[in-house]
Write a protein that holds these residues in place. Structure first.
Motif, PDB file in Angstrom:
ATOM      1  N   VAL A  36       0.836  -1.203   0.000  1.00 16.12           N
ATOM      2  CA  VAL A  36       0.000   0.000   0.000  1.00 16.12           C
ATOM      3  C   VAL A  36       0.867   1.248   0.000  1.00 16.12           C
ATOM      4  N   ASP A  37       1.928   1.220   0.819  1.00 17.73           N
ATOM      5  CA  ASP A  37       2.781   2.412   0.908  1.00 17.73           C
ATOM      6  C   ASP A  37       3.451   2.712  -0.431  1.00 17.73           C
ATOM      7  N   VAL A  38       3.946   1.663  -1.061  1.00 18.87           N
ATOM      8  CA  VAL A  38       4.603   1.867  -2.352  1.00 18.87           C
ATOM      9  C   VAL A  38       3.609   2.346  -3.396  1.00 18.87           C
ATOM     10  N   PHE A  39       2.394   1.748  -3.373  1.00 14.34           N
ATOM     11  CA  PHE A  39       1.368   2.131  -4.341  1.00 14.34           C
ATOM     12  C   PHE A  39       0.989   3.588  -4.180  1.00 14.34           C
ATOM     13  N   VAL A  40       0.779   4.002  -2.943  1.00 14.14           N
ATOM     14  CA  VAL A  40       0.379   5.390  -2.699  1.00 14.14           C
ATOM     15  C   VAL A  40       1.529   6.334  -3.054  1.00 14.14           C
ATOM     16  N   GLY A  41       2.754   5.916  -2.720  1.00 11.87           N
ATOM     17  CA  GLY A  41       3.900   6.765  -3.038  1.00 11.87           C
ATOM     18  C   GLY A  41       4.069   6.974  -4.528  1.00 11.87           C
ATOM     19  N   ASN A  42       3.868   5.903  -5.331  1.00 10.79           N
ATOM     20  CA  ASN A  42       3.999   6.033  -6.784  1.00 10.79           C
ATOM     21  C   ASN A  42       2.922   6.919  -7.375  1.00 10.79           C
ATOM     22  N   CYS A  43       1.707   6.772  -6.863  1.00  7.45           N
ATOM     23  CA  CYS A  43       0.588   7.566  -7.415  1.00  7.45           C
ATOM     24  C   CYS A  43       0.587   8.995  -6.918  1.00  7.45           C
ATOM     25  N   LYS A  44       1.186   9.204  -5.760  1.00 10.22           N
ATOM     26  CA  LYS A  44       1.177  10.538  -5.158  1.00 10.22           C
ATOM     27  C   LYS A  44       1.884  11.554  -6.034  1.00 10.22           C
ATOM     28  N   GLY A  45       2.913  11.091  -6.771  1.00  9.77           N
ATOM     29  CA  GLY A  45       3.640  12.018  -7.629  1.00  9.77           C
ATOM     30  C   GLY A  45       2.890  12.400  -8.879  1.00  9.77           C
ATOM     31  N   SER A  46       1.812  11.677  -9.204  1.00 12.27           N
ATOM     32  CA  SER A  46       1.082  11.952 -10.447  1.00 12.27           C
ATOM     33  C   SER A  46      -0.175  12.788 -10.209  1.00 12.27           C
ATOM     34  N   VAL A  47      -0.957  12.443  -9.168  1.00 13.60           N
ATOM     35  CA  VAL A  47      -2.226  13.151  -8.898  1.00 13.60           C
ATOM     36  C   VAL A  47      -2.333  13.444  -7.408  1.00 13.60           C
ATOM     37  N   PRO A  48      -3.139  14.374  -7.035  1.00 13.27           N
ATOM     38  CA  PRO A  48      -3.364  14.630  -5.599  1.00 13.27           C
ATOM     39  C   PRO A  48      -4.045  13.434  -4.937  1.00 13.27           C
ATOM     40  N   LEU A  49      -3.953  13.390  -3.619  1.00 14.73           N
ATOM     41  CA  LEU A  49      -4.505  12.260  -2.870  1.00 14.73           C
ATOM     42  C   LEU A  49      -6.034  12.217  -2.951  1.00 14.73           C
ATOM     43  N   ASP A  50      -6.677  13.382  -2.972  1.00 19.15           N
ATOM     44  CA  ASP A  50      -8.143  13.371  -3.043  1.00 19.15           C
ATOM     45  C   ASP A  50      -8.624  12.799  -4.380  1.00 19.15           C
ATOM     46  N   MET A  51      -7.887  13.109  -5.466  1.00 16.55           N
ATOM     47  CA  MET A  51      -8.256  12.533  -6.760  1.00 16.55           C
ATOM     48  C   MET A  51      -7.999  11.027  -6.771  1.00 16.55           C
ATOM     49  N   LEU A  52      -6.873  10.597  -6.149  1.00 18.20           N
ATOM     50  CA  LEU A  52      -6.568   9.167  -6.063  1.00 18.20           C
ATOM     51  C   LEU A  52      -7.659   8.443  -5.282  1.00 18.20           C
ATOM     52  N   LYS A  53      -8.113   9.058  -4.179  1.00 17.09           N
ATOM     53  CA  LYS A  53      -9.180   8.445  -3.377  1.00 17.09           C
ATOM     54  C   LYS A  53     -10.470   8.320  -4.189  1.00 17.09           C
ATOM     55  N   ALA A  54     -10.762   9.354  -4.981  1.00 18.01           N
ATOM     56  CA  ALA A  54     -11.972   9.301  -5.800  1.00 18.01           C
ATOM     57  C   ALA A  54     -11.876   8.182  -6.838  1.00 18.01           C
ATOM     58  N   ASN A  55     -10.691   8.010  -7.444  1.00 21.81           N
ATOM     59  CA  ASN A  55     -10.503   6.938  -8.431  1.00 21.81           C
ATOM     60  C   ASN A  55     -10.644   5.561  -7.785  1.00 21.81           C
ATOM     61  N   LEU A  56     -10.091   5.419  -6.582  1.00 21.00           N
ATOM     62  CA  LEU A  56     -10.185   4.133  -5.878  1.00 21.00           C
ATOM     63  C   LEU A  56     -11.636   3.832  -5.486  1.00 21.00           C
ATOM     64  N   ASP A  57     -12.360   4.848  -5.057  1.00 20.49           N
ATOM     65  CA  ASP A  57     -13.784   4.639  -4.704  1.00 20.49           C
ATOM     66  C   ASP A  57     -14.574   4.196  -5.937  1.00 20.49           C
ATOM     67  N   ASP A  58     -14.329   4.824  -7.056  1.00 17.05           N
ATOM     68  CA  ASP A  58     -15.030   4.441  -8.283  1.00 17.05           C
ATOM     69  C   ASP A  58     -14.702   3.003  -8.662  1.00 17.05           C
ATOM     70  N   TYR A  59     -13.414   2.637  -8.529  1.00 15.94           N
ATOM     71  CA  TYR A  59     -13.020   1.274  -8.902  1.00 15.94           C
ATOM     72  C   TYR A  59     -13.594   0.255  -7.916  1.00 15.94           C
ATOM     73  N   LEU A  60     -13.699   0.630  -6.644  1.00 10.67           N
ATOM     74  CA  LEU A  60     -14.313  -0.267  -5.645  1.00 10.67           C
ATOM     75  C   LEU A  60     -15.789  -0.530  -5.978  1.00 10.67           C
ATOM     76  N   LYS A  61     -16.474   0.490  -6.392  1.00  8.13           N
ATOM     77  CA  LYS A  61     -17.875   0.307  -6.789  1.00  8.13           C
ATOM     78  C   LYS A  61     -17.959  -0.646  -7.979  1.00  8.13           C
ATOM     79  N   SER A  62     -17.002  -0.509  -8.918  1.00 11.80           N
ATOM     80  CA  SER A  62     -17.001  -1.401 -10.082  1.00 11.80           C
ATOM     81  C   SER A  62     -16.760  -2.845  -9.652  1.00 11.80           C
ATOM     82  N   LEU A  63     -15.881  -3.063  -8.706  1.00  6.21           N
ATOM     83  CA  LEU A  63     -15.594  -4.413  -8.218  1.00  6.21           C
ATOM     84  C   LEU A  63     -16.811  -5.018  -7.521  1.00  6.21           C
ATOM     85  N   LYS A  64     -17.464  -4.235  -6.669  1.00  7.13           N
ATOM     86  CA  LYS A  64     -18.665  -4.738  -5.970  1.00  7.13           C
ATOM     87  C   LYS A  64     -19.765  -5.089  -6.973  1.00  7.13           C
ATOM     88  N   HIS A  65     -19.909  -4.263  -7.947  1.00  3.28           N
ATOM     89  CA  HIS A  65     -20.929  -4.520  -8.957  1.00  3.28           C
ATOM     90  C   HIS A  65     -20.602  -5.797  -9.733  1.00  3.28           C
TER      91      HIS A  65
END
Length: 737
Positions: A36-65
């Motif tokens: 998790v730490d490595v994943f967040v660290g790699n993504c942190k340099g590309s987009v802000p954390l709030d945008m990353l959280k929004a992307n993860l929430d969207d993908y979680l909804k897709s997985l549940k569906h």
């Protein structure tokens, strides 16, 4: 879940893809090394954390569906799963009893197999032990048989020798018998080694020692008999016997004691050096070399298998060499080296370098001759690696010898550098005129003379040669910087002038010597040094050639500086007379002197100094160099004279202008007088015009001197400027009048 699982088409089908705007991919979560730490660290340099959280929430909804859809597709199987498991425990219980019985039967069979394997291994070990005992017993029987056979052979030989007559045939039969005994003894040694530690072997140690002693005595007796009679067959059998029992060193030691030592003790005596110090050692070495063809030829031919035609017919098929012997290396050389070190210890002392060099080179000649007698490269290698050879060569104090030579060369060279005298006594005085260069040439030749040079010290003499050239370049550089002209004060003693003349003369001689040296050093390197370097098998000959050329190049770079110092000293001495040009106005102003018709005396004085310098050194430099120096000297002199001329002409021009203004003011006031005329009515030449005429004559005299020296006026820019200055001064004065 591993990445290879991600490659499964089924998983790719059920796991939804990430959103198009996401900064991650679904394969990131499938890696076994996911953090998790490595994943967040790699993504942190590309987009802000709030945008990353929004992307993860969207993908979680897709997985549940996707999970809900998967359950809905196989809903009937999920419902029937619990129904299918009813009664499964009873089936498992019914299977456990027969499975337990099967396990007990398998364990029983395994136990029986293990017992059978252990019994077989025990039988095999017993069989191997019996085989080993059988082999040991056979060895013991062979030992007993060999002992009895050897003792019978030796007893028979003893009876034969105690008979009433003992002729040559009996001796040859005895040598053949000894060879048979040696063959049996070699087998006996093998059996004893294989049965080491057995009580029977220990009990027969005495008998084996007795046989060994008897065999060695017989071998020694037969060997000595063969050496005395020169019978090649007998010597061949004896040497072969020594090789069979692996006692080759004993044969070489016996040969050294019986044959080599008595001869060398008589030849290598200290009296030989005292009676003839110069050739005594050479004569001793010659006698040592004579020993080899006289006493070692048979031994060397037998051990190498090289015979003459008559000997080949004698030996027939037994012409093969007997390996393991090297009598020259292991018998002759150690005795020679030992006696030389003991009785000729004085030859190793380097206190007298000439004597040491002569003794060392004589020894090197002897070693080369001795190596030529060895017969093979392998024998030469064994000689050079022999402890006595290494010890013998270490006795020669070559570093001390070089240090003495170094002090001899360096001290003489340094002494010559402290002197500025001209060399008149050396053998190269017709070539070199300065002591420094003459001694340097002697030092370089000294390093590579046959009476000084030693090949083992080649690298040190080469380094010393380069150091001498480097030291000369440093000295010349210091000479350039220290040879500064001095300004003589009026009324001062002429010592400074004489000192400058001597200094100039010495620098000219030095320049001549350096030019000769720079031609001779590369030639001497090619003819004398390079052949000696190649004898040492040096590979980088080109680097050494570049090194000597580079050393000469450093000296060559200092030549222009020396030439500049020579020119400066000559100009400084000659330019002292130019100061007289400042007194020309006093000679003509208000003195009523006649119009000048020739050059001033100081011009001839200045030119006389230059001419004397060029004439004195005409034989020391080339015509081209002489013209170059003349041009540089005249350029510098006329540049100084031009400065003086401009100052004087400017001064008289200012004086004229002042007088003209004064005359004009007097005319305006009615106090002026008419122009002074001669009796014929012509105007009288003013004092300033006479001064200009004098400068014109002086300049023209310099021009005539330049032509006499073989220089064109165009080659002296300062003369052209001087003439222009004088002409302009006279023209301007005429116009103003």
């Amino acid at each position: 879940m591993s990445c290879n699982k991600m490659a499964d088409p089924f998983i790719e089908e059920i796991v939804p893809r990430e959103p198009g705007s996401a900064v991650f991919s679904r394969s990131d979560f499938m890696k076994e090394s996911f953090s998790v730490d490595v994943f967040v660290g790699n993504c942190k340099g590309s987009v802000p954390l709030d945008m990353l959280k929004a992307n993860l929430d969207d993908y979680l909804k897709s997985l549940k569906h996707a999970l809900i859809e998967l359950i809905n597709e196989d809903y009937a199987d999920f419902v029937n799963l619990s129904t299918n498991l009813v009664g499964m425990d009873k089936n498992i219980t019914s299977l456990s009893v027969p499975l337990g019985q099967l396990k007990e039967e398998v364990l029983l069979i395994k136990s029986d197999l293990d017992g059978t394997i252990h019994a077989i291994e025990t039988k095999l070990d017993e069989r191997a032990l019996l085989r080993k005992k059988k082999v040991c017993m056979q060895h013991l029987l062979n030992i007993t048989k060999s002992l009895e056979k050897i003792e019978e052979l030796l007893q028979g030989s003893r009876v034969t020798q105690e008979g009433p007559s003992k002729e040559l045939d009996t001796i040859e039969d005895d040598s053949q018998l000894i060879e048979r005994v040696a063959s049996e003894f070699n087998q006996l040694q093998f059996y004893v080694t294989q049965s080491q530690g057995h009580p029977l072997v220990e009990s027969i140690r005495g008998r084996i020692a007795a046989i060994t002693g008897t065999l060695q005595k017989k071998l020694e007796a037969a060997f000595q008999e063969g050496l005395q009679t020169g019978e090649l067959n007998l010597l061949s059998r004896v040497l072969r016997t020594y090789a069979i029992i692996d006692k080759t060193r004993d044969a070489e030691v016996l040969f050294r004691e019986v044959t080599v030592k008595p001869y060398m003790v008589e030849v290598i005596v200290g009296k030989a050096l005292t009676d003839d110090p110069s050739q005594g050692l050479y004569n001793v070495y010659n006698k040592v070399l004579e020993f080899v063809p006289r006493h070692c030829t048979a031994m060397m031919n037998i051990s190498s298998g090289r015979f003459v035609a008559s000997e080949m017919e004698m030996f027939g098929e037994q012409r093969a060499g007997i390996r393991g012997f090297d009598f020259l290396v292991n018998a002759v050389w150690p005795e020679v080296a030992s006696l030389v070190e003991i009785r000729f210890g004085s030859i190793f002392a380097p206190g007298n370098p000439d004597s040491f060099h002569q003794k060392y080179m004589t020894t090197v000649w002897f070693i080369n001759k001795f190596e030529g007698l060895c017969g093979s490269k392998a024998s030469v290698q064994r000689l050079r690696s022999h402890p006595s050879f290494i010890s013998f060569m270490a006795r020669w104090s070559l570093p001390v010898y070089f240090q003495i030579r170094f002090q001899e060369v360096a001290s003489k060279f340094e002494t010559s550098l402290q002197s500025s005298q001209v060399c008149n006594n050396d053998q190269d005085s017709e070539l070199f005129m300065t002591c420094a260069v003459s001694v340097l040439w002697w030092c370089v030749q000294r390093c590579w003379q046959d009476s000084v040079y030693i090949q083992a010290l080649c690298h040190r003499f080469w380094k010393l040669t380069l150091q001498l050239l480097s030291r000369l370049s440093v000295w010349v550089r210091d000479k350039v910087s220290s040879s500064k002209p001095t300004n003589n004060i009026e009324g001062e003693n002429n010592a400074n002038k004489e000192s400058e003349e001597g200094q100039t003369c010495y620098l000219v001689y030095l320049l001549k010597d350096l030019n000769i040296l720079l031609r001779k050093i590369p030639e001497y390197f090619r003819q004398n040094i390079l052949p000696k370097l190649r004898q040492t098998n040096i590979q980088d000959i080109d680097l050494l050639s570049d090194a000597i050329l580079e050393s000469c190049g450093v000296i060559q770079q200092l030549v222009p500086g020396l030439e500049g110092q020579v020119v400066s000293l000559v100009v400084n001495g000659a330019s002292q007379g130019l100061e007289a040009a400042k007194n020309i106005p006093r000679l003509y102003r208000r003195t009523n002197k006649e119009i000048p018709t020739k050059a001033s005396p100081f011009v001839n004085s200045v030119l006389r100094s230059v001419r004397d310098f060029l004439d004195q050194n005409q034989s020391h430099v080339s015509q081209q160099q002489r013209l170059a120096w003349a041009g540089a000297i005249m350029q510098a002199l006329l540049s100084k004279y031009h400065v003086i001329t401009v100052d004087v002409l400017t001064s008289i021009k200012r004086t004229e202008d002042s007088l003209m203004r004064l005359k004009r003011s007097r005319k305006q006031l009615g106090q002026g007088t008419g122009t002074q005329n001669t009796q014929e009515g012509q105007p009288v030449m003013s004092d300033d015009d006479k001064i200009r005429v004098q400068f014109t004559h002086d300049t023209e005299e310099f021009g005539r001197a330049i032509k006499e020296m073989g220089l064109g006026e165009n080659r002296i820019p300062a003369y052209t400027e001087l003439m222009n200055t004088v002409k302009i001064a006279r023209t301007c004065n005429t116009a103003s009048n």
